[in-house]
Design a protein around this motif. Structure first.
Motif, short mmCIF file in Angstrom:
data_model
loop_
_atom_site.label_atom_id
_atom_site.label_comp_id
_atom_site.label_asym_id
_atom_site.label_seq_id
_atom_site.Cartn_x
_atom_site.Cartn_y
_atom_site.Cartn_z
N ALA A 34 63.14 28.70 68.08
CA ALA A 34 63.68 28.89 69.42
C ALA A 34 65.11 29.40 69.31
CB ALA A 34 63.65 27.58 70.20
N LYS A 35 65.58 30.08 70.35
CA LYS A 35 66.95 30.61 70.31
C LYS A 35 67.96 29.47 70.23
CE LYS A 35 67.11 31.24 75.37
NZ LYS A 35 67.30 32.24 76.43
N ALA A 36 69.03 29.70 69.49
CA ALA A 36 70.02 28.67 69.20
C ALA A 36 70.70 28.15 70.45
CB ALA A 36 71.06 29.22 68.23
N GLU A 37 70.72 28.96 71.53
CA GLU A 37 71.39 28.54 72.76
C GLU A 37 70.79 27.26 73.33
OE1 GLU A 37 71.82 33.07 72.66
OE2 GLU A 37 70.47 31.52 71.94
N TYR A 38 69.49 27.03 73.06
CA TYR A 38 68.86 25.80 73.54
C TYR A 38 69.46 24.56 72.87
CZ TYR A 38 65.09 28.46 75.80
OH TYR A 38 64.37 29.30 76.60
N PHE A 39 70.10 24.75 71.73
CA PHE A 39 70.62 23.61 70.97
C PHE A 39 72.13 23.48 71.03
CE2 PHE A 39 66.63 25.01 69.23
CZ PHE A 39 65.95 23.86 68.87
N THR A 40 72.81 24.48 71.56
CA THR A 40 74.27 24.49 71.51
C THR A 40 74.93 24.49 72.89
OG1 THR A 40 74.27 26.92 71.36
CG2 THR A 40 74.28 25.68 69.29
N THR A 41 74.15 24.45 73.97
CA THR A 41 74.74 24.44 75.30
C THR A 41 75.51 23.16 75.53
OG1 THR A 41 72.88 25.76 76.12
CG2 THR A 41 74.23 24.64 77.78
N GLY A 75 77.70 20.03 77.50
CA GLY A 75 77.42 19.19 78.66
C GLY A 75 76.21 18.29 78.47
N VAL A 76 76.02 17.39 79.45
CA VAL A 76 74.92 16.44 79.40
C VAL A 76 73.57 17.15 79.39
CG1 VAL A 76 73.79 14.52 80.59
CG2 VAL A 76 76.28 14.66 80.54
N LYS A 77 73.43 18.15 80.28
CA LYS A 77 72.18 18.89 80.35
C LYS A 77 71.89 19.60 79.04
CE LYS A 77 69.76 22.44 83.01
NZ LYS A 77 69.85 23.43 84.13
N GLY A 78 72.95 20.15 78.41
CA GLY A 78 72.78 20.84 77.14
C GLY A 78 72.33 19.90 76.04
N ARG A 79 72.91 18.70 76.01
CA ARG A 79 72.52 17.73 74.99
C ARG A 79 71.09 17.24 75.19
NH1 ARG A 79 77.91 15.97 75.82
NH2 ARG A 79 77.22 14.32 77.24
N MET A 80 70.70 17.08 76.45
CA MET A 80 69.33 16.67 76.75
C MET A 80 68.34 17.76 76.35
SD MET A 80 69.80 14.78 80.45
CE MET A 80 68.03 14.53 80.62
N THR A 81 68.71 19.01 76.62
CA THR A 81 67.84 20.14 76.24
C THR A 81 67.69 20.21 74.73
OG1 THR A 81 68.53 21.39 78.20
CG2 THR A 81 67.54 22.63 76.40
N ALA A 82 68.81 20.06 74.01
CA ALA A 82 68.77 20.11 72.56
C ALA A 82 67.90 19.00 71.99
CB ALA A 82 70.19 20.00 72.00
N ALA A 83 68.05 17.78 72.54
CA ALA A 83 67.25 16.64 72.08
C ALA A 83 65.76 16.89 72.33
CB ALA A 83 67.70 15.37 72.78
N PHE A 84 65.46 17.48 73.47
CA PHE A 84 64.07 17.76 73.81
C PHE A 84 63.45 18.75 72.84
CE2 PHE A 84 61.00 20.49 76.02
CZ PHE A 84 60.05 19.56 76.34
N PHE A 85 64.15 19.85 72.58
CA PHE A 85 63.60 20.88 71.70
C PHE A 85 63.47 20.38 70.26
CE2 PHE A 85 64.42 23.77 75.19
CZ PHE A 85 63.37 24.66 75.06
N LYS A 86 64.42 19.56 69.83
CA LYS A 86 64.31 18.97 68.50
C LYS A 86 63.10 18.03 68.44
CE LYS A 86 69.26 19.18 67.44
NZ LYS A 86 70.50 18.38 67.28
N GLY A 87 62.89 17.31 69.52
CA GLY A 87 61.79 16.36 69.57
C GLY A 87 60.43 17.02 69.52
N VAL A 88 60.29 18.21 70.09
CA VAL A 88 59.00 18.90 70.07
C VAL A 88 58.86 19.83 68.86
CG1 VAL A 88 58.69 18.77 72.56
CG2 VAL A 88 59.88 20.74 71.60
#
Length: 274
Positions: free
Chosen positions: A56-63, A65-78
């Motif tokens: 996945a594009k790195a932006e999903y992991f580096t955004t 803020g709270v939303k960015g951290r949640m998105t990163a955790a989600f993508f790592k989890g899947v």
């Protein structure tokens, strides 16, 4: 994630699957799929017992803020792996290395040969770099996959999905061992990629377009921009015409009032004459 997301996903959408037996119970394999929707990366792993790792594009992991951290955790989890796309060549090399690492661990590696989501539901030309090079470097079989109707569930730009049944067709593994050691031959890379795309086309029933999806997206974007500029120019021309018409009518009205005033003045003068 298979329990918290995969279970409810299957329960809510009830995806149908054909060819599940073509995915090996163990060992390395590449799942090469068409790409219609953001949800493709969730439906395919949800119907398999094994873990599938996509990039996945790195932006999903580096955004930030709270939303960015949640998105990163989600993508790592899947099981998504970040790839920096800031440089075209660097992004390709990072994707290839990530794929090789996954396969060398004896796992399943998922990849979208088109490189991006289809802009209109058709199947586009596969990019020869990632898929073919990973397959030839590792010797892993390539399993063609067709996602069916996922673009109708969550079209690009839509947040809330529509409840309907998507489909997944999984083809028989493709063996490219005959090209082993030729991963730097661009004609071989093109041949391998085209063979995989042909199998995906047969599985999906999509119309095939012999151009890259990124090029089509660029054309559509430029066409939309040109249409917007043309619309803007038309509105400006209409505004100018309306302004000119208003000024013309104002001038005609002023002239008419002037002529009326002169006529009334002449009439008054004639009345005052002896």
């Amino acid at each position: 994630m298979k329990v918290t997301i995969g279970g409810p996903l299957k329960l809510a959408f009830r995806p149908w699957v054909e060819g599940l037996e073509n995915v090996p119970a163990e060992g390395a394999a590449i799942l090469a799929s068409n790409h219609l929707s953001f949800s493709d990366s969730f439906f395919l792993p949800a119907v398999l017992d094994r873990k599938v790792t996509f990039i996945a594009k790195a932006e999903y992991f580096t955004t930030p803020g709270v939303k960015g951290r949640m998105t990163a955790a989600f993508f790592k989890g899947v099981g998504q792996l970040p790839v920096d796309r800031s440089g075209a060549r660097g992004a390709g090399e990072a994707a290839i290395k990530s794929g090789i690492d996954v396969l060398e661990r004896g796992e399943l590696f998922g990849i979208y040969p088109e490189g991006t989501r289809s802009p209109d539901g058709r199947l586009y030309r596969g990019k020869p770099g990632g898929l073919a090079r990973v397959a030839l470097a590792t010797g892993a079989p390539v399993i063609p996959v067709a996602m069916i109707d996922t673009e109708k569930i969550q079209p690009p730009g839509k947040v809330m999905p529509k409840l309907m049944r998507p489909g997944i067709r999984i083809g028989k593994p493709l063996d490219f061992s005959r090209y082993q050691g030729m991963e730097h031959d661009r004609f071989v890379l093109r041949a391998v990629t085209d063979e995989v795309m042909y199998e995906i086309m047969k599985l999906s029933g999509q119309e095939y377009v012999d151009m890259y999806a990124t090029a089509m997206k660029r054309q559509l974007s430029e066409a939309a921009k040109a249409e917007k500029e043309a619309e803007k120019a038309a509105k400006a021309a209409l505004a100018r015409a309306e302004k000119e018409q208003a000024e013309k009518e104002k001038a005609q009205k002023a002239q008419a009032e002037k002529e009326l005033a002169e006529t009334e003045q002449q009439t008054e003068q004639r009345r005052s004459e002896p």
